[in-house]
Scaffold this motif. Sequence first.
Motif, PDB file in Angstrom:
ATOM      1  N   GLY A  58     -16.025 -28.142  -3.496  1.00 50.16           N
ATOM      2  CA  GLY A  58     -14.967 -27.536  -2.921  1.00 50.16           C
ATOM      3  C   GLY A  58     -13.722 -27.356  -3.659  1.00 50.16           C
ATOM      4  O   GLY A  58     -12.670 -26.740  -3.094  1.00 50.16           O
ATOM      5  N   PHE A  59     -13.673 -27.384  -5.002  1.00 47.08           N
ATOM      6  CA  PHE A  59     -12.549 -27.098  -5.733  1.00 47.08           C
ATOM      7  C   PHE A  59     -12.858 -25.662  -6.378  1.00 47.08           C
ATOM      8  O   PHE A  59     -14.012 -25.495  -6.908  1.00 47.08           O
ATOM      9  CB  PHE A  59     -12.328 -28.340  -6.963  1.00 47.08           C
ATOM     10  N   ASP A  60     -11.877 -24.889  -6.469  1.00 50.34           N
ATOM     11  CA  ASP A  60     -12.045 -23.344  -6.897  1.00 50.34           C
ATOM     12  C   ASP A  60     -12.656 -23.588  -8.405  1.00 50.34           C
ATOM     13  O   ASP A  60     -12.008 -24.054  -9.380  1.00 50.34           O
ATOM     14  CB  ASP A  60     -10.787 -22.989  -6.866  1.00 50.34           C
ATOM     15  N   GLU A  61     -13.651 -23.069  -8.574  1.00 47.86           N
ATOM     16  CA  GLU A  61     -14.517 -23.049 -10.009  1.00 47.86           C
ATOM     17  C   GLU A  61     -13.874 -22.105 -10.906  1.00 47.86           C
ATOM     18  O   GLU A  61     -13.700 -22.567 -11.941  1.00 47.86           O
ATOM     19  CB  GLU A  61     -15.877 -22.500  -9.532  1.00 47.86           C
ATOM     20  N   ASN A  62     -13.205 -21.158 -10.539  1.00 48.94           N
ATOM     21  CA  ASN A  62     -12.484 -20.154 -11.246  1.00 48.94           C
ATOM     22  C   ASN A  62     -11.173 -20.887 -11.896  1.00 48.94           C
ATOM     23  O   ASN A  62     -10.912 -20.675 -12.889  1.00 48.94           O
ATOM     24  CB  ASN A  62     -12.215 -18.954 -10.774  1.00 48.94           C
ATOM     25  N   LYS A  63     -10.433 -21.644 -10.878  1.00 50.51           N
ATOM     26  CA  LYS A  63      -9.472 -22.291 -11.278  1.00 50.51           C
ATOM     27  C   LYS A  63      -9.744 -23.438 -12.352  1.00 50.51           C
ATOM     28  O   LYS A  63      -9.086 -23.570 -13.338  1.00 50.51           O
ATOM     29  CB  LYS A  63      -8.660 -22.836 -10.075  1.00 50.51           C
ATOM     30  N   PHE A  64     -10.785 -24.096 -11.931  1.00 54.13           N
ATOM     31  CA  PHE A  64     -11.424 -25.111 -12.873  1.00 54.13           C
ATOM     32  C   PHE A  64     -11.464 -24.697 -14.507  1.00 54.13           C
ATOM     33  O   PHE A  64     -11.210 -25.363 -15.198  1.00 54.13           O
ATOM     34  CB  PHE A  64     -12.493 -25.833 -12.545  1.00 54.13           C
ATOM     35  N   LYS A  65     -12.126 -23.484 -14.562  1.00 53.53           N
ATOM     36  CA  LYS A  65     -12.314 -22.842 -15.634  1.00 53.53           C
ATOM     37  C   LYS A  65     -11.198 -22.686 -16.596  1.00 53.53           C
ATOM     38  O   LYS A  65     -11.427 -22.669 -17.609  1.00 53.53           O
ATOM     39  CB  LYS A  65     -13.330 -21.714 -15.733  1.00 53.53           C
ATOM     40  N   LEU A  66     -10.100 -22.644 -16.047  1.00 49.50           N
ATOM     41  CA  LEU A  66      -8.726 -22.121 -16.551  1.00 49.50           C
ATOM     42  C   LEU A  66      -8.112 -23.535 -17.329  1.00 49.50           C
ATOM     43  O   LEU A  66      -7.257 -23.343 -18.111  1.00 49.50           O
ATOM     44  CB  LEU A  66      -7.889 -21.615 -15.581  1.00 49.50           C
ATOM     45  N   ILE A  67      -8.559 -24.596 -16.797  1.00 47.55           N
ATOM     46  CA  ILE A  67      -7.938 -25.753 -17.146  1.00 47.55           C
ATOM     47  C   ILE A  67      -8.767 -26.138 -18.510  1.00 47.55           C
ATOM     48  O   ILE A  67      -9.922 -26.593 -18.599  1.00 47.55           O
ATOM     49  CB  ILE A  67      -8.140 -27.043 -16.303  1.00 47.55           C
ATOM     50  N   THR A  68      -8.023 -26.053 -19.565  1.00 44.87           N
ATOM     51  CA  THR A  68      -8.495 -26.238 -21.077  1.00 44.87           C
ATOM     52  C   THR A  68      -7.492 -27.385 -21.723  1.00 44.87           C
ATOM     53  O   THR A  68      -6.340 -27.804 -21.197  1.00 44.87           O
ATOM     54  CB  THR A  68      -8.645 -24.971 -21.688  1.00 44.87           C
ATOM     55  N   THR A  69      -7.968 -27.990 -22.641  1.00 45.42           N
ATOM     56  CA  THR A  69      -7.074 -28.741 -23.614  1.00 45.42           C
ATOM     57  C   THR A  69      -5.679 -27.950 -23.859  1.00 45.42           C
ATOM     58  O   THR A  69      -5.650 -26.794 -24.310  1.00 45.42           O
ATOM     59  CB  THR A  69      -7.829 -29.176 -25.062  1.00 45.42           C
ATOM     60  N   GLY A  70      -4.709 -28.523 -23.597  1.00 48.42           N
ATOM     61  CA  GLY A  70      -3.387 -28.056 -23.678  1.00 48.42           C
ATOM     62  C   GLY A  70      -2.895 -27.293 -22.318  1.00 48.42           C
ATOM     63  O   GLY A  70      -1.542 -26.962 -22.584  1.00 48.42           O
ATOM     64  N   SER A  71      -3.555 -27.417 -21.528  1.00 51.73           N
ATOM     65  CA  SER A  71      -3.102 -26.769 -20.271  1.00 51.73           C
ATOM     66  C   SER A  71      -1.949 -27.637 -19.447  1.00 51.73           C
ATOM     67  O   SER A  71      -2.032 -28.934 -19.619  1.00 51.73           O
ATOM     68  CB  SER A  71      -4.228 -26.348 -19.349  1.00 51.73           C
ATOM     69  N   SER A  72      -0.851 -27.073 -18.875  1.00 51.49           N
ATOM     70  CA  SER A  72      -0.089 -27.768 -18.280  1.00 51.49           C
ATOM     71  C   SER A  72      -0.360 -27.974 -16.538  1.00 51.49           C
ATOM     72  O   SER A  72      -0.579 -26.864 -16.110  1.00 51.49           O
ATOM     73  CB  SER A  72       1.170 -27.090 -18.396  1.00 51.49           C
ATOM     74  N   LEU A  73      -0.549 -29.222 -16.144  1.00 53.83           N
ATOM     75  CA  LEU A  73      -0.778 -29.391 -14.710  1.00 53.83           C
ATOM     76  C   LEU A  73       0.125 -30.401 -13.970  1.00 53.83           C
ATOM     77  O   LEU A  73       0.767 -31.198 -14.450  1.00 53.83           O
ATOM     78  CB  LEU A  73      -2.152 -30.100 -14.937  1.00 53.83           C
ATOM     79  N   SER A  74      -0.065 -30.204 -12.630  1.00 48.79           N
ATOM     80  CA  SER A  74       0.423 -31.151 -11.769  1.00 48.79           C
ATOM     81  C   SER A  74      -0.675 -31.562 -10.996  1.00 48.79           C
ATOM     82  O   SER A  74      -1.424 -30.911 -10.431  1.00 48.79           O
ATOM     83  CB  SER A  74       1.573 -30.368 -10.785  1.00 48.79           C
ATOM     84  N   VAL A  75      -0.908 -32.911 -11.075  1.00 58.37           N
ATOM     85  CA  VAL A  75      -1.753 -33.838 -10.122  1.00 58.37           C
ATOM     86  C   VAL A  75      -1.406 -34.535  -9.074  1.00 58.37           C
ATOM     87  O   VAL A  75      -0.674 -35.175  -9.347  1.00 58.37           O
ATOM     88  CB  VAL A  75      -2.704 -34.441 -11.442  1.00 58.37           C
ATOM     89  N   THR A  76      -1.868 -34.355  -7.944  1.00 59.99           N
ATOM     90  CA  THR A  76      -1.435 -35.212  -6.891  1.00 59.99           C
ATOM     91  C   THR A  76      -2.803 -35.945  -6.553  1.00 59.99           C
ATOM     92  O   THR A  76      -3.891 -35.501  -6.803  1.00 59.99           O
ATOM     93  CB  THR A  76      -0.906 -34.514  -5.790  1.00 59.99           C
ATOM     94  N   GLY A  77      -2.665 -37.384  -6.408  1.00 59.86           N
ATOM     95  CA  GLY A  77      -3.998 -38.116  -5.930  1.00 59.86           C
ATOM     96  C   GLY A  77      -3.582 -39.278  -5.801  1.00 59.86           C
ATOM     97  O   GLY A  77      -2.568 -39.719  -5.551  1.00 59.86           O
ATOM     98  N   THR A  78      -4.784 -40.428  -5.636  1.00 62.19           N
ATOM     99  CA  THR A  78      -4.530 -41.587  -5.138  1.00 62.19           C
ATOM    100  C   THR A  78      -4.701 -42.420  -6.472  1.00 62.19           C
ATOM    101  O   THR A  78      -5.883 -42.376  -7.182  1.00 62.19           O
ATOM    102  CB  THR A  78      -5.528 -42.050  -4.125  1.00 62.19           C
ATOM    103  N   LEU A  79      -3.864 -43.341  -6.614  1.00 60.78           N
ATOM    104  CA  LEU A  79      -3.920 -44.368  -7.771  1.00 60.78           C
ATOM    105  C   LEU A  79      -4.894 -45.303  -7.479  1.00 60.78           C
ATOM    106  O   LEU A  79      -4.729 -46.211  -6.531  1.00 60.78           O
ATOM    107  CB  LEU A  79      -2.629 -44.782  -8.283  1.00 60.78           C
ATOM    108  N   VAL A  80      -5.996 -45.522  -8.102  1.00 61.58           N
ATOM    109  CA  VAL A  80      -7.237 -46.396  -8.072  1.00 61.58           C
ATOM    110  C   VAL A  80      -7.459 -47.336  -9.255  1.00 61.58           C
ATOM    111  O   VAL A  80      -7.272 -46.780 -10.276  1.00 61.58           O
ATOM    112  CB  VAL A  80      -8.300 -45.777  -7.388  1.00 61.58           C
ATOM    113  N   GLN A  81      -7.960 -48.535  -8.772  1.00 56.72           N
ATOM    114  CA  GLN A  81      -8.359 -49.312 -10.005  1.00 56.72           C
ATOM    115  C   GLN A  81      -9.696 -48.598 -10.652  1.00 56.72           C
ATOM    116  O   GLN A  81     -10.489 -47.763 -10.078  1.00 56.72           O
ATOM    117  CB  GLN A  81      -9.059 -50.433  -9.466  1.00 56.72           C
ATOM    118  N   SER A  82      -9.545 -48.718 -11.982  1.00 54.03           N
ATOM    119  CA  SER A  82     -10.648 -47.753 -13.036  1.00 54.03           C
ATOM    120  C   SER A  82     -11.897 -48.404 -13.242  1.00 54.03           C
ATOM    121  O   SER A  82     -12.105 -49.647 -12.964  1.00 54.03           O
ATOM    122  CB  SER A  82     -10.133 -47.398 -14.199  1.00 54.03           C
ATOM    123  N   MET A  83     -13.051 -47.894 -12.935  1.00 55.74           N
ATOM    124  CA  MET A  83     -14.304 -48.212 -13.198  1.00 55.74           C
ATOM    125  C   MET A  83     -14.472 -48.289 -14.610  1.00 55.74           C
ATOM    126  O   MET A  83     -15.480 -49.113 -15.072  1.00 55.74           O
ATOM    127  CB  MET A  83     -15.474 -47.635 -12.228  1.00 55.74           C
TER     128      MET A  83
END
Length: 102
Positions: A58-83
């Motif tokens: 459900g995430f835009d594949e073309n948008k995901f391809k643009l995310i590379t090392t050094g890209s600037s992002l804003s991320v919203t989500g749920t803070l969860v305990q890491s596995m």
Amino acid sequence: MDIRRSFIKDLLKSTEINKTVNVKGWVRTKRDNKQIAFIAINDGSTINNIQVVLNLEGFDENKFKLITTGSSLSVTGTLVQSMGKGQTVEIQATDIELYGTA
């Protein structure tokens, strides 16, 4: 609902899990398979990164391809305990905004 930006150094020490958070920073690393992606993001508040887990369905594949090392992002989500090893918390992303590519 407007979510205030959190600093990664504060989230890494947080004991409040299952809360909605927003971080802004730069991609350090990105790895993925067909269903899920792991993005390490850093905002400069600490030398440590926080891991963002993104369900690619459900995430835009073309948008995901643009995310590379050094890209600037804003991320919203749920803070969860890491596995995973090496971190206590991670962010299960619900929304990613790409500010700039590298």
